[in-house]
Structure formats: structure tokens, C-alpha cells
Design an enzyme around this catalytic site. Sequence first.
Site, PDB file in Angstrom:
ATOM      1  N   PRO A   2      35.987  31.269  16.764  1.00 58.35           N
ATOM      2  CA  PRO A   2      35.895  30.581  15.493  1.00 58.35           C
ATOM      3  C   PRO A   2      35.960  31.547  14.345  1.00 58.35           C
ATOM      4  O   PRO A   2      35.189  32.506  14.264  1.00 58.35           O
ATOM      5  CB  PRO A   2      34.522  29.910  15.553  1.00 58.35           C
ATOM      6  CG  PRO A   2      33.989  30.200  16.915  1.00 58.35           C
ATOM      7  CD  PRO A   2      34.689  31.387  17.404  1.00 58.35           C
ATOM      8  N   GLU A   3      36.897  31.279  13.462  1.00 60.14           N
ATOM      9  CA  GLU A   3      36.979  32.001  12.206  1.00 60.14           C
ATOM     10  C   GLU A   3      36.429  31.049  11.148  1.00 60.14           C
ATOM     11  O   GLU A   3      35.908  29.996  11.495  1.00 60.14           O
ATOM     12  CB  GLU A   3      38.424  32.414  11.943  1.00 60.14           C
ATOM     13  CG  GLU A   3      39.004  33.197  13.122  1.00 60.14           C
ATOM     14  CD  GLU A   3      40.424  33.676  12.916  1.00 60.14           C
ATOM     15  OE1 GLU A   3      40.800  33.951  11.769  1.00 60.14           O
ATOM     16  OE2 GLU A   3      41.162  33.775  13.914  1.00 60.14           O
TER      17      GLU A   3
END
Length: 284
Positions: A2-3
Site C-alpha cells: 500500500p502506497e
Amino acid sequence: MPELPEVEVTRASLARRLLGAQVVAVRLGKPLRWAMGCEPASLAGMRAGDMARRGKYLWLPLAGQDGGVPPPELPRAGGLLLHLGMSGSLNLSDAPGPAGPHDHFDLLTDRGTLRLTDPRRFGAVVWSESLDAEPARKLLARLGAEPFDPALTAHSLHRALRSRRVAIKTALLGGDIVVGAGNIYASEALFLAGIDPRTRCDRIGLMRCDRMLAALRLTLARAIELGGSTLRDFRDAHGVAGAFQAEARVYAREGLACLQCGSTIRRIVQGQRSTFFCPVCQRR
DNA sequence: ATGGGTACCTGTCTGC
DNA sequence: TGCAGACAGGTACCCA
């Protein structure tokens, strides 16, 4: 995994349903990156506030039940600082199944069970009495500007970059100048800005900082709009996959034709991470 | 302060 | 089929 977009999509899909929820119990699985730092049972009875995001961290405020009399040795207010690491995702469900081998944290509430699933266990759930108290303060201290903060401008970015000699891609990943871009979106934003990922930070002038900031914002905003990227297993809190990966122009496209000029997309390694770029569209 | 490397952990895919 | 090796969305920490 996850960014910033995936973390923001997760936050947005959780915040409304979790606001005001009362904690019933906590279940822990295998250890995550750090110990939670409080007695799980001490959270029972607390109510959740509005979930917030800083960089790729999520903050779930928790406060002692109104009228309740928590034993004095237990924390009365604070919150949980959550990080999804490389492979984490959060799910809120009224009927969670039995915890699987990768389910390492369940927050049972009267609005459903918030569950962190994280095969690689680089994620974290940490109690902190506030964002300014340890350990949250120290974890957030090194973070750079929020990409959508209006105070972040081409000028401030230029100022921050001109003392750095590392490659711009490495600097974006570092998160101490601007947070939010991870390996996918750093490559994508630099493509959109037409900047070679190997370019030294101190060689990027004001005009290119302006273009890069615009490209970063456009890329992250579009990814949020599409529910993030699901390369393997990312889902929002309702189990919905992201769709940005289908719009990636360079990420994971090594050997394929550049969608803009037709030349071959290259993969290089920078700081032990893959970088994808078009050698023609992106200039040093 | 900056930079580079290592470490954390598990799963999947590739090539022999 | 088995197995070693590379690789995967992140980041704290150690050392030069």
C-alpha cells in the site's frame, strides 16, 4: 503493497463506519513489526474517533467510554497508529470468519470487526497516547510534506531537493521530502513529469519541480479515484480491488512499448528496488 | 545531514 | 516434481 492511495482508500472506506464504534475486545495473532505497546484488554469500552492518515500511517483515535471509570493505571485516551507495510490490508466486517494464518489483529467493535491481514508482517498496530507522544511522534517525525498540502509548492520542493544528490526516484521513495509515493507511483509520476528516475535531485530546477509536483498530485489523485492499485491482494475495507494498475504507463511494463513514443520500457534497480521508465520520454 | 546497506517475513514465480 | 534464487506495494536502523 500500500502506497498513499491504497492507504487513503482504506481510510475513506473505514472512517464513517468506525466513527463512534465501541471496542468490545482485541485479538492478536502473530507479532507484527512492533508490539502494540498496551494491554489489549485495556481498549475494551473505548470509542473510536475519526480515522486520519499521515503519509502511509493511519491513526484511529480511541477514548475512554463516557461516564466510564477506567482503572487509573490504564490509558484513558489515545489511539492506534496502523501501518500496512508491504502486504497489509484492513477489512471491516459484521461477520468475520475465523482468523486465518495471516490475520494478526482484530478490533472487535459494536460496528463490526476491524481485521488486519498481513502475510509478510511488515505492518504495525501501535498504541500511542497521542500523535505527539511516543511512539507515534518518533515514527511520524521523519515524514516529509503531504503531497496535497497547499503549503507544498514547486519552490519548497526545489529548496528541499537542491541539497540532495541521490537519484530523484530514491528520494521520492524515502518519504522524508514528500510522503505518499511508493514504488509504483514514484515511477508513474516521474514518467508523467518526463524526468529520468536517475536524475540527481540537485539537478532538478524549479520548472521541473513544478512539473513533478503536478505529476505526483495527478498520479496519486487518479489512483485514489480508481481505488488504488491491486497487484496481488490489496482490497479496501469492503473487499473491493483497485483498478489503477491497468492505467500504469511504466510500472511492471519492462520490455513493452512505451504508450507515448513506442520505445522499450526499461527496468533498472535503484536502492534494491525496481524502477521502470521510458528512456526516450524521460530526460536527465 | 547525507548516503548506502541491512534487516524484518512470507508467498509466488522462474529456471535448472 | 523438487529446489534454489529472485522478487514483491515499506521503512527503521546502523554504519560510513
